[in-house]
Design an enzyme around this catalytic site. Structure first.
Site, PDB file in Angstrom:
ATOM      1  N   LEU A   8     -22.549  -5.831  22.968  1.00  0.00           N
ATOM      2  CA  LEU A   8     -21.668  -6.446  21.985  1.00  0.00           C
ATOM      3  C   LEU A   8     -22.508  -6.931  20.796  1.00  0.00           C
ATOM      4  CD1 LEU A   8     -19.385  -8.498  24.424  1.00  0.00           C
ATOM      5  CD2 LEU A   8     -19.168  -6.103  23.679  1.00  0.00           C
ATOM      6  N   GLY A  11     -20.871  -9.344  15.690  1.00  0.00           N
ATOM      7  CA  GLY A  11     -20.821 -10.606  14.957  1.00  0.00           C
ATOM      8  C   GLY A  11     -21.671 -10.610  13.692  1.00  0.00           C
ATOM      9  N   ARG A  15     -24.441 -18.412  10.772  1.00  0.00           N
ATOM     10  CA  ARG A  15     -25.460 -19.451  10.677  1.00  0.00           C
ATOM     11  C   ARG A  15     -26.847 -18.901  10.334  1.00  0.00           C
ATOM     12  NH1 ARG A  15     -24.430 -22.629  16.161  1.00  0.00           N
ATOM     13  NH2 ARG A  15     -23.225 -20.751  16.662  1.00  0.00           N
ATOM     14  N   LYS A  22     -26.883 -10.011  12.333  1.00  0.00           N
ATOM     15  CA  LYS A  22     -27.711 -10.882  13.167  1.00  0.00           C
ATOM     16  C   LYS A  22     -28.579 -10.096  14.137  1.00  0.00           C
ATOM     17  CE  LYS A  22     -25.825 -13.359  16.499  1.00  0.00           C
ATOM     18  NZ  LYS A  22     -25.174 -14.441  17.258  1.00  0.00           N
ATOM     19  N   GLY A  77     -12.834 -11.719  19.272  1.00  0.00           N
ATOM     20  CA  GLY A  77     -13.331 -12.214  20.543  1.00  0.00           C
ATOM     21  C   GLY A  77     -14.034 -11.142  21.358  1.00  0.00           C
ATOM     22  N   ASN A 169     -22.291 -19.617  32.070  1.00  0.00           N
ATOM     23  CA  ASN A 169     -22.137 -18.178  31.975  1.00  0.00           C
ATOM     24  C   ASN A 169     -23.060 -17.661  30.873  1.00  0.00           C
ATOM     25  OD1 ASN A 169     -20.980 -15.527  32.065  1.00  0.00           O
ATOM     26  ND2 ASN A 169     -19.731 -16.077  30.286  1.00  0.00           N
ATOM     27  N   ASN A 227     -28.485 -17.893  17.155  1.00  0.00           N
ATOM     28  CA  ASN A 227     -27.437 -18.091  16.158  1.00  0.00           C
ATOM     29  C   ASN A 227     -27.959 -18.544  14.809  1.00  0.00           C
ATOM     30  OD1 ASN A 227     -25.079 -17.520  17.856  1.00  0.00           O
ATOM     31  ND2 ASN A 227     -25.724 -19.355  18.982  1.00  0.00           N
ATOM     32  N   LYS A 350     -57.441   3.607  -0.623  1.00  0.00           N
ATOM     33  CA  LYS A 350     -56.051   4.029  -0.617  1.00  0.00           C
ATOM     34  C   LYS A 350     -55.972   5.542  -0.479  1.00  0.00           C
ATOM     35  CE  LYS A 350     -52.670   5.767  -3.539  1.00  0.00           C
ATOM     36  NZ  LYS A 350     -52.744   6.844  -4.553  1.00  0.00           N
ATOM     37  N   ARG A 439     -74.851   7.599 -19.179  1.00  0.00           N
ATOM     38  CA  ARG A 439     -74.898   6.261 -19.765  1.00  0.00           C
ATOM     39  C   ARG A 439     -75.765   6.313 -21.013  1.00  0.00           C
ATOM     40  NH1 ARG A 439     -78.375   4.013 -14.639  1.00  0.00           N
ATOM     41  NH2 ARG A 439     -80.425   4.771 -15.278  1.00  0.00           N
TER      42      ARG A 439
END
Length: 454
Positions: A8, A11, A15, A22, A77, A169, A227, A350, A439
Site C-alpha cells: 500500500l 498516500g 507531513r 512519501k 482508506g 497492529n 510520516n 574528469k 615559452r
C-alpha cells in the site's frame, strides 16, 4: 502454497511537506518502497502489486518491471486501497501479504515467519503485532479472554480502556486470498475518519467464526511508520547501524559507526578499514585491505584492493588496486584509474583514463584525457579541453613527463617517453622521446630592480 504481496503506497505523506511521494523518500540510499519491495521478495513472494496514488507516475518509473502498479485515485482508506488490487488476483488461490510502503525497516525474515505461521495455523488471516511502551497513534489489538484476536480498534475510535492496551497492529497481514475481496465489500466507513479501514476485516472474520491469528514482533522498530522528516531520520539511523554491523560481521573495520554513513547497496571486502566522516553511496563496491577516509564521499564507484583514499570525493569511477587517492582529490564520473597510480592533493580528474603506475601528485586538472602507463604529470598542469563550444581530448602516451605549470591545449598528443618543459603551453603534438618547450626566452635586465627602488 503460492505467496503474493500487495504494498500500500498511495498516500501523499502530507507531513513530509514534499513534492515527492512519501514512499520514494530515501532511507540509507534506497527509497522506502525499495526496501519494502526487497523484503517481500526476500520472504518468497513471486508476485507483487503496488497500490499507488499521489505521484503515481513517479512510483511507476521507480518500480519498472519489478511490480505491477494499480491506482487508488481517491484515498478512502486502507481497505479501499486493497480493493484496487482485486483485478490482479481474480484467479489467485494462494496466500497474500499486505504491507505498507513506508516501513523500510521491515525484514524479509519477519515476513517469512508471518507467512509460515499463517500457513501452519490454517487461519484465514494472520496479523503482525508488536508490544509498545507508548502505543499512541497505533490501532490496538483487542483479544478475547482466551487470548484470541477479536478485533482491531483505531486510536481515534478507541475507548479509554482500549487505549491502555499496548499491543498494536503493525498494518502487516497475511490473508488467504479466496474470499478476501468479497469480505472487503462488507466494510463500511462508520468511523471517526470516514474511511474504509482494513482493520475492520478482522472483526468480520471473527463474526463468521473464522480463525484469526497473530505473530508478535521481537523488535517493534521494524514497523516504525514514517510520516515526517523526523521519523525518516530515526529510521535512517537504525538502518545504517544495521548495515554497518553486518559489514563488521563480514570482516570490515568501521572505526566510528556513529559517524560513518554507508548505503544499503554498498559492498566492501574484508580487512578494509572505514574511517570516520566517510559517505559510501549508491552501488559502490570496495575491495579488500583498503583504507577509506577520513572525510571522503564515494558514490557509484568500483574500487580495487589495497587502495587508500582520504579526504576526497569520487563519483562514477573505477579505481585500480594499490592506488592512492588524495587528500583533497575530486574524481568525477567516467574516470578510470589503473593500478599502482597516485592522484594527490587538489587534483580534479574528469572522464579520463589514467594508466597503471602513473602519477598526478598535486594541483592539476585533467579532463577528457587518455594517460598511459608510468606518466608523471607535474604540479599545476591543466588539460585545456574546452574551447567554449566543444570538448577535445588530450593523449599522454606511456612514460611521458609533463613539467609543472603546463597547459595542454587539446586536441593534443604527447608521445611515448617525451618530456614537456615546465611552464609550457603546448598547442601542437610532441613526438615520442622529444622535448617540448613552448615559452618565452628568459631575459634578465641588469640592475632593473635597484634602479626602480632608487
Amino acid at each position: 502454497m503460492e505467496l503474493a504481496a500487495v504494498i500500500l503506497a498511495a498516500g501523499k505523506g502530507t507531513r513530509m511537506k514534499s513534492d515527492l511521494p512519501k514512499v520514494l523518500h530515501r532511507v540509507c540510499g534506497r527509497p522506502m518502497l525499495g526496501h519494502v519491495l526487497n523484503a517481500v521478495v526476500g520472504a518468497g513472494v513471486t508476485k507483487t502489486v503496488v497500490v499507488a496514488g499521489f505521484g503515481a507516475q513517479q512510483v511507476i518509473d521507480f518500480l519498472g518491471d519489478n511490480a505491477t502498479v494499480v491506482l487508488q485515485e481517491e484515498q478512502l482508506g486502507t481497505a479501499h486501497a486493497l480493493q484496487q488490487a482485486e483485478g490482479e488476483f481474480a484467479r489467485y488461490t494462494g496466500d497474500l501479504l499486505v504491507v505498507c510502503g513506508d516501513t523500510p525497516l521491515l525484514r524479509a525474515s519477519t515476513l517469512a515467519r508471518l507467512a509460515r505461521t499463517h500457513r501452519e495455523s490454517g487461519a484465514v488471516a494472520t496479523l503482525l503485532t508488536a508490544e509498545m511502551a507508548d502505543p499512541t497513534g497505533y490501532g490496538r489489538v483487542i483479544r478475547t479472554a482466551a487470548g484470541n484476536v477479536s478485533r482491531i480498534v483505531e486510536q481515534k475510535d478507541a475507548s479509554p480502556e482500549e487505549l491502555l492496551v499496548q499491543e498494536i497492529n503493525t498494518g502487516v497481514y497475511c490473508f488467504k486470498a479466496p474470499g478476501l475481496f468479497e469480505a472487503l465489500k462488507e466494510i463500511s466507513p462508520a468511523n471517526a475518519q470516514g474511511e474504509y479501514y482494513l482493520t475492520d476485516i478482522i472483526q468480520i472474520f471473527v463474526q463468521r467464526g473464522l480463525t484469526v491469528q497473530a505473530v508478535t514482533l521481537e523488535d517493534p522498530r521494524e514497523v516504525q511508520g514514517i510520516n515526517d522528516r523526523i521519523q525518516l531520520s530515526r529510521a535512517e539511523k537504525i538502518l545504517r547501524r544495521r548495515v554497518l554491523e553486518e559489514l563488521m560481521i563480514q570482516g570490515v573495520t568501521v572505526m566510528d559507526p556513529d559517524n560513518t554513513y554507508v548505503d544499503q547497496d554498498v559492498k566492501i571486502g574484508r580487512d578494509t578499514v572505514i574511517l570516520p566522516f566517510t559517505f559510501l553511496q549508491g552501488k559502490t563496491e570496495i575491495g579488500s585491505h583498503c583504507i577509506i577516509g577520513p572525510g571522503s564521499k564515494i558514490t557509484d564507484c568500483v574500487i580495487g584492493d589495497h587502495v587508500k583514499i582520504e579526504y576526497s570525493v569520487l563519483a562514477g569511477s573505477d579505481i585500480g588496486s594499490h592506488t592512492v587517492i588524495g587528500p583533497y582529490a575530486y574524481i568525477r564520473p567516467g574516470t578510470v584509474i589503473g593500478e599502482h597510480a597516485r592522484v594527490g592533493d587538489f587534483v580534479e580528474i574528469k572522464k579520463s583514463t589514467v594508466g597503471n603506475g602513473s602519477k598526478i601528485p598535486h594541483l592539476s586538472y585533467v579532463g577528457d584525457a587518455i594517460i598511459g602507463e608510468k606518466v608523471n604529470v607535474g604540479a599545476g598542469t591543466i588539460t585545456c579541453n574546452y574551447d567554449g563550444k566543444n570538448k577535445h581530448q588530450t593523449i599522454l602516451e606511456d612514460g611521458a613527463f609533463i613539467g609543472s605549470n603546463t597547459n595542454l591545449v587539446a586536441p593534443v598528443k604527447v608521445g611515448r617517453n617525451a618530456v614537456v618543459a615546465a611552464g609550457s603551453t603546448i598547442t601542437k603534438d610532441v613526438p615520442a622521446h622529444a622535448l617540448g618547450v613552448a615559452r618565452e626566452r628568459q631575459t634578465n635586465l641588469a640592475d632593473w630592480a635597484k634602479k626602480r627602488r632608487e
